[in-house]
Write an enzyme that holds these catalytic residues in place. Structure first.
Site, PDB file in Angstrom:
ATOM      1  N   HIS A   1      19.707   6.367   7.410  1.00 26.00           N
ATOM      2  CA  HIS A   1      20.224   5.278   6.575  1.00 26.00           C
ATOM      3  C   HIS A   1      19.710   5.291   5.140  1.00 26.00           C
ATOM      4  O   HIS A   1      20.149   4.487   4.327  1.00 26.00           O
ATOM      5  CB  HIS A   1      19.895   3.914   7.201  1.00 26.00           C
ATOM      6  CG  HIS A   1      18.452   3.547   7.020  1.00 26.00           C
ATOM      7  ND1 HIS A   1      17.493   3.953   7.896  1.00 26.00           N
ATOM      8  CD2 HIS A   1      17.812   2.852   6.057  1.00 26.00           C
ATOM      9  CE1 HIS A   1      16.321   3.520   7.486  1.00 26.00           C
ATOM     10  NE2 HIS A   1      16.484   2.850   6.365  1.00 26.00           N
TER      11      HIS A   1
HETATM   12  C1  UD1 Z   1      17.125  -1.861   4.222  1.00 29.41           C
HETATM   13  C2  UD1 Z   1      15.798  -1.638   3.501  1.00 29.41           C
HETATM   14  C3  UD1 Z   1      15.139  -0.378   4.061  1.00 29.41           C
HETATM   15  C4  UD1 Z   1      15.050  -0.425   5.579  1.00 29.41           C
HETATM   16  C5  UD1 Z   1      16.455  -0.647   6.141  1.00 29.41           C
HETATM   17  C6  UD1 Z   1      16.465  -0.690   7.657  1.00 29.41           C
HETATM   18  C7  UD1 Z   1      15.646  -2.416   1.171  1.00 29.41           C
HETATM   19  C8  UD1 Z   1      15.633  -1.982  -0.241  1.00 29.41           C
HETATM   20  N1  UD1 Z   1      15.975  -1.455   2.073  1.00 29.41           N
HETATM   21  O1  UD1 Z   1      17.995  -0.814   3.854  1.00 29.41           O
HETATM   22  O2  UD1 Z   1      13.837  -0.265   3.523  1.00 29.41           O
HETATM   23  O3  UD1 Z   1      14.488   0.775   6.081  1.00 29.41           O
HETATM   24  O4  UD1 Z   1      16.946  -1.878   5.621  1.00 29.41           O
HETATM   25  O5  UD1 Z   1      17.733  -0.943   8.155  1.00 29.41           O
HETATM   26  O6  UD1 Z   1      15.368  -3.560   1.448  1.00 29.41           O
HETATM   27  N2  UD1 Z   1      24.813  -4.140   6.233  1.00 29.41           N
HETATM   28  C9  UD1 Z   1      25.635  -4.617   7.232  1.00 29.41           C
HETATM   29  N3  UD1 Z   1      25.103  -5.440   8.160  1.00 29.41           N
HETATM   30  C10 UD1 Z   1      23.799  -5.788   8.164  1.00 29.41           C
HETATM   31  C11 UD1 Z   1      22.976  -5.291   7.134  1.00 29.41           C
HETATM   32  C12 UD1 Z   1      23.485  -4.462   6.190  1.00 29.41           C
HETATM   33  O7  UD1 Z   1      26.821  -4.331   7.272  1.00 29.41           O
HETATM   34  O8  UD1 Z   1      23.367  -6.550   9.039  1.00 29.41           O
HETATM   35  C13 UD1 Z   1      25.363  -3.250   5.232  1.00 29.41           C
HETATM   36  C14 UD1 Z   1      25.490  -3.973   3.903  1.00 29.41           C
HETATM   37  O9  UD1 Z   1      26.797  -4.248   3.615  1.00 29.41           O
HETATM   38  C15 UD1 Z   1      24.883  -3.043   2.853  1.00 29.41           C
HETATM   39  C16 UD1 Z   1      24.310  -1.907   3.659  1.00 29.41           C
HETATM   40  O10 UD1 Z   1      24.499  -2.145   5.047  1.00 29.41           O
HETATM   41  O11 UD1 Z   1      25.843  -2.574   1.973  1.00 29.41           O
HETATM   42  C17 UD1 Z   1      22.871  -1.737   3.365  1.00 29.41           C
HETATM   43  O12 UD1 Z   1      22.082  -2.914   3.689  1.00 29.41           O
HETATM   44  P1  UD1 Z   1      20.785  -3.272   2.817  1.00 29.41           P
HETATM   45  O13 UD1 Z   1      20.064  -4.409   3.409  1.00 29.41           O
HETATM   46  O14 UD1 Z   1      21.160  -3.373   1.396  1.00 29.41           O
HETATM   47  O15 UD1 Z   1      19.880  -1.995   2.869  1.00 29.41           O
HETATM   48  P2  UD1 Z   1      19.562  -0.978   4.022  1.00 29.41           P
HETATM   49  O16 UD1 Z   1      20.196   0.296   3.676  1.00 29.41           O
HETATM   50  O17 UD1 Z   1      19.852  -1.571   5.368  1.00 29.41           O
END
Ligand code: UD1
Length: 372
Positions: free
Chosen positions: A204
């Protein structure tokens, strides 16, 4: 007796297993009133609710519901939503864990209101400032009052950055507290085992999944590996979005790779503990495989957790598909991995100091000293 009110902040999937043992330990002591604040950074059922159930956590006391957005917007929204909570609740301490946007956002909000901040998992450094998590770690550590570390390397990193020794407490790894509890539950459920060797994958990191060339390279490595040993791949929403945006959904139909939605803590840990090999770019999984004795290849060029290499089962292999396949094959001791017992490909790691299931107890003992 006036209780010491502690806001325990969690926002994203890797936070839940870190707050759980601290919450459960605080609840054993009447002088503490722990309240769980969920920022809503991760909000899908599979990324959040299931973890509360698996970790026996109650529903969050406060839910900020911020959701996804760019880094600046997400961080700002968390701060905006958390400030009134701090003003209303007047906590004695805000505890943040890990390195996600929720960590820095809540630490910064609290410290500016004069509230003491504790950072659990302080001092880890990848020395790669292109990683958003590295910026979150550096900044959170600078403004925290209590820095709880998982290893001595982290203490050294903090002292090098000018942080006073008095603020640093080497307590061990709370993530392993949760792992130890869940492993005991898994062992009781013998049916959970898959009888055939398999490789487990998670992916991820923005640097791996947001860049089409890198993502395609990793996917081609997985396909090659899956021709020899089946691959199980629970897909993070970010990775799924990228696969879809790049028109790569057809890869999801690959017969050797079993794609699934993100899995809960119990089932994922169970799969991890029985895997012949794990391929990942996660931080926490490098630590968990070390304790489980499962070989782990990390698809990154650096790690903020070098102890998992020096004392554990982890190896950094980067993102070059040829190298990934070569190292995976080496680890699976081909040409006949299917004929081997899975436990024969296990390695015997050393257990890093204080990764013993008692880190939360140490944290709470320190808090009792500090606040009484
Ligand atoms: C985040 C953390 C990372 C951690 C990871 C574990 C930061 C900077 N990054 O990254 O350190 O290792 O979580 O998962 O805080 N999304 C969904 N559903 C959800 C959550 C996210 O669809 O429940 C999608 C969102 O639309 C977003 C993408 O996933 O565009 C990324 O989510 P985000 O929380 O921004 O960062 P992660 O890549 O999950």
């Amino acid at each position: 007796m006036k209780q010491i009110k502690i806001l325990l902040v969690a926002g994203a999937r890797p936070n839940f297993m870190k707050i759980a043992p601290i919450y459960h330990e605080l609840k054993k002591h009447k002088q503490f009133l722990p309240l769980i604040v969920h920022t809503g950074q991760h909000y899908d059922k599979d990324m959040s609710d299931i973890f509360f159930r698996d970790l026996k956590l109650p529903k969050p006391d406060i839910y900020l519901g911020v959701g996804s957005a760019s880094h600046a917007v997400q961080t700002a929204r968390i701060m905006e939503a958390f400030e009134p909570v701090c003003l209303k609740e007047k906590p004695d301490l805000v505890m943040v864990v890990g390195d996600v946007n929720s960590t820095i956002a809540c630490a910064m909000t609290a410290v500016k209101l004069g509230i003491k901040v504790a950072h659990v998992e302080a001092g880890l450094r990848s020395f790669d400032r292109t990683m958003p998590e590295e910026i979150n770690r550096l900044l959170t550590d600078q403004i925290s009052d209590y820095l709880f570390t998982t290893c001595k390397d982290a203490d050294k990193n903090l002292m090098r950055e000018g942080i006073s020794k008095q603020k640093i407490f080497f307590v061990g790894n709370v993530m392993i507290d949760s792992l130890e509890k869940v492993i005991a539950r898994i062992k009781r459920n013998k049916n959970a085992k898959i009888k055939q060797p398999y490789v487990l994958v998670t992916l991820h990191r923005p640097s791996n999944v947001d860049d089409k060339k890198t993502l395609l390279g990793i996917m081609s490595a997985l396909r090659q590996i899956s021709k020899i040993v089946p691959v199980i791949f629970p897909v993070h929403p970010r990775t799924l979005k990228m696969l879809q945006a790049e028109g790569l959904e057809k890869i999801i139909n690959d017969p050797g790779i079993l794609f699934s939605k993100p899995l809960g803590y119990l089932i994922f840990t169970s799969l991890m503990s029985n895997a012949a090999l794990v391929l990942t770019d996660s931080g926490g999984i490098q630590e968990e495989t070390t304790i489980l004795g499962v070989p782990c290849l990390t698809l990154r060029h650096n790690t903020e957790r070098p102890i998992t290499i020096t004392q554990g089962t982890n190896k950094l292999v980067g993102t070059d598909p040829k190298k990934i396949v070569k190292e995976a094959m080496k680890s699976l001791t081909l040409p006949s991995p299917l004929k081997r017992e899975r436990n024969k490909v296990r390695v015997n790691p050393k257990r890093p100091q204080y990764w013993d299931g008692k880190a939360a107890q140490r944290i709470v003992r320190i808090l009792i000293n500090e606040f009484s």
